[in-house]
Design a protein around this motif. Structure first.
Motif, PDB file in Angstrom:
ATOM      1  N   UNK A  36       0.871  -1.294   0.126  1.00  0.00           N
ATOM      2  CA  UNK A  36       0.098  -0.092  -0.038  1.00  0.00           C
ATOM      3  C   UNK A  36       0.829   1.316  -0.061  1.00  0.00           C
ATOM      4  N   UNK A  37       1.906   1.270   0.702  1.00  0.00           N
ATOM      5  CA  UNK A  37       2.811   2.424   0.887  1.00  0.00           C
ATOM      6  C   UNK A  37       3.523   2.592  -0.372  1.00  0.00           C
ATOM      7  N   UNK A  38       4.048   1.787  -1.118  1.00  0.00           N
ATOM      8  CA  UNK A  38       4.937   1.844  -2.272  1.00  0.00           C
ATOM      9  C   UNK A  38       4.261   1.616  -3.494  1.00  0.00           C
ATOM     10  N   UNK A  39       3.031   1.018  -3.729  1.00  0.00           N
ATOM     11  CA  UNK A  39       2.377   0.785  -4.688  1.00  0.00           C
ATOM     12  C   UNK A  39       3.021  -0.126  -5.637  1.00  0.00           C
ATOM     13  N   UNK A  40       3.894  -1.080  -4.986  1.00  0.00           N
ATOM     14  CA  UNK A  40       4.691  -1.919  -5.837  1.00  0.00           C
ATOM     15  C   UNK A  40       4.078  -3.463  -5.088  1.00  0.00           C
ATOM     16  N   UNK A  41       3.678  -4.223  -5.940  1.00  0.00           N
ATOM     17  CA  UNK A  41       3.347  -5.471  -5.707  1.00  0.00           C
ATOM     18  C   UNK A  41       4.242  -6.399  -5.262  1.00  0.00           C
ATOM     19  N   UNK A  42       4.085  -7.181  -4.418  1.00  0.00           N
ATOM     20  CA  UNK A  42       5.055  -8.313  -3.766  1.00  0.00           C
ATOM     21  C   UNK A  42       5.336  -9.547  -4.471  1.00  0.00           C
ATOM     22  N   UNK A  43       6.350 -10.160  -4.582  1.00  0.00           N
ATOM     23  CA  UNK A  43       6.619 -11.456  -5.317  1.00  0.00           C
ATOM     24  C   UNK A  43       6.789 -12.389  -4.137  1.00  0.00           C
ATOM     25  N   UNK A  44       5.900 -13.233  -3.858  1.00  0.00           N
ATOM     26  CA  UNK A  44       5.880 -14.102  -2.923  1.00  0.00           C
ATOM     27  C   UNK A  44       6.589 -15.483  -3.300  1.00  0.00           C
ATOM     28  N   UNK A  45       7.703 -16.023  -2.625  1.00  0.00           N
ATOM     29  CA  UNK A  45       8.370 -17.153  -2.655  1.00  0.00           C
ATOM     30  C   UNK A  45       7.762 -18.234  -1.930  1.00  0.00           C
ATOM     31  N   UNK A  46       7.317 -17.999  -0.612  1.00  0.00           N
ATOM     32  CA  UNK A  46       6.515 -18.945   0.277  1.00  0.00           C
ATOM     33  C   UNK A  46       5.482 -17.838   1.133  1.00  0.00           C
ATOM     34  N   UNK A  47       5.144 -18.806   2.083  1.00  0.00           N
ATOM     35  CA  UNK A  47       4.316 -18.153   3.059  1.00  0.00           C
ATOM     36  C   UNK A  47       5.280 -17.170   3.944  1.00  0.00           C
ATOM     37  N   UNK A  48       6.288 -17.529   4.103  1.00  0.00           N
ATOM     38  CA  UNK A  48       7.270 -17.033   5.096  1.00  0.00           C
ATOM     39  C   UNK A  48       8.364 -15.923   4.335  1.00  0.00           C
ATOM     40  N   UNK A  49       8.063 -15.741   2.949  1.00  0.00           N
ATOM     41  CA  UNK A  49       9.032 -14.795   2.218  1.00  0.00           C
ATOM     42  C   UNK A  49       8.397 -14.027   0.922  1.00  0.00           C
ATOM     43  N   UNK A  50       8.522 -12.677   0.919  1.00  0.00           N
ATOM     44  CA  UNK A  50       8.119 -11.902  -0.123  1.00  0.00           C
ATOM     45  C   UNK A  50       9.059 -11.089  -0.517  1.00  0.00           C
ATOM     46  N   UNK A  88       3.611  14.339  -0.299  1.00  0.00           N
ATOM     47  CA  UNK A  88       2.678  14.740   0.362  1.00  0.00           C
ATOM     48  C   UNK A  88       1.552  13.594  -0.255  1.00  0.00           C
ATOM     49  N   UNK A  89       1.666  13.150  -1.143  1.00  0.00           N
ATOM     50  CA  UNK A  89       0.540  12.249  -1.583  1.00  0.00           C
ATOM     51  C   UNK A  89       0.765  11.131  -0.999  1.00  0.00           C
ATOM     52  N   UNK A  90       1.720  10.421  -0.746  1.00  0.00           N
ATOM     53  CA  UNK A  90       2.140   9.154   0.250  1.00  0.00           C
ATOM     54  C   UNK A  90       1.444   9.562   1.542  1.00  0.00           C
ATOM     55  N   UNK A  91       1.751  10.503   2.059  1.00  0.00           N
ATOM     56  CA  UNK A  91       1.205  10.962   3.497  1.00  0.00           C
ATOM     57  C   UNK A  91      -0.224  10.979   3.280  1.00  0.00           C
ATOM     58  N   UNK A  92      -0.983  11.505   2.442  1.00  0.00           N
ATOM     59  CA  UNK A  92      -2.274  11.409   2.450  1.00  0.00           C
ATOM     60  C   UNK A  92      -2.775   9.977   2.239  1.00  0.00           C
ATOM     61  N   UNK A  93      -2.064   9.374   1.212  1.00  0.00           N
ATOM     62  CA  UNK A  93      -2.651   7.955   1.276  1.00  0.00           C
ATOM     63  C   UNK A  93      -2.447   7.016   2.493  1.00  0.00           C
TER      64      UNK A  93
END
Length: 132
Positions: free
Chosen positions: A22-36, A79-84
């Protein structure tokens, strides 16, 4: 040598990944449920659960105990990140402020208490330093 990534050890991988997506607008790549990983053009933010620590060295890292590192993100509009993030961050350490070195900076704590700085260069010198 290239600096490749920083890894945060957490007790709740899904919660922390959700925050950084949410903070970066970058989608995570998940390797396992313990690592992204959240990969950007210049570096990767890795998020790992406590079950991964014994694979390196048992007891070497503990979640939510960092008080010496600031994770920093160069963004187009701080400032947009702060608002978001206004409704989802529990602790803003510093609202957007123009710093003496020419960056407009937002400092907050992520859900594990890690310091995170989002910044936007605003002076000519800072803009030149971070030109993409």
């Amino acid at each position: 040598m290239d600096f490749v990534s920083i890894r945060i050890i957490t007790g709740d991988v899904a919660r922390l990944v959700d925050f950084y997506e949410r903070a970066t607008a970058v989608a995570a790549n998940w390797s396992t449920e313990d690592f992204a990983e959240l990969r950007t053009p210049s570096a990767t933010l890795a998020i790992a659960g406590t079950r991964t620590v014994p694979l390196f060295a048992p007891g070497a890292a503990r979640p939510a105990e960092n008080r010496s590192v600031i994770i920093e993100f160069l963004v187009d509009d701080v400032d947009q990140v702060h608002r978001n993030l206004t409704d989802s961050v529990e602790e803003f350490v510093q609202t957007p402020t123009t710093m003496p070195w020419g960056n407009r900076s937002l400092l907050l704590r992520d859900p594990d208490g890690n310091l995170v700085n989002f910044f936007t260069p605003v002076t000519p010198a800072a803009l030149a330093k971070f030109a993409r």
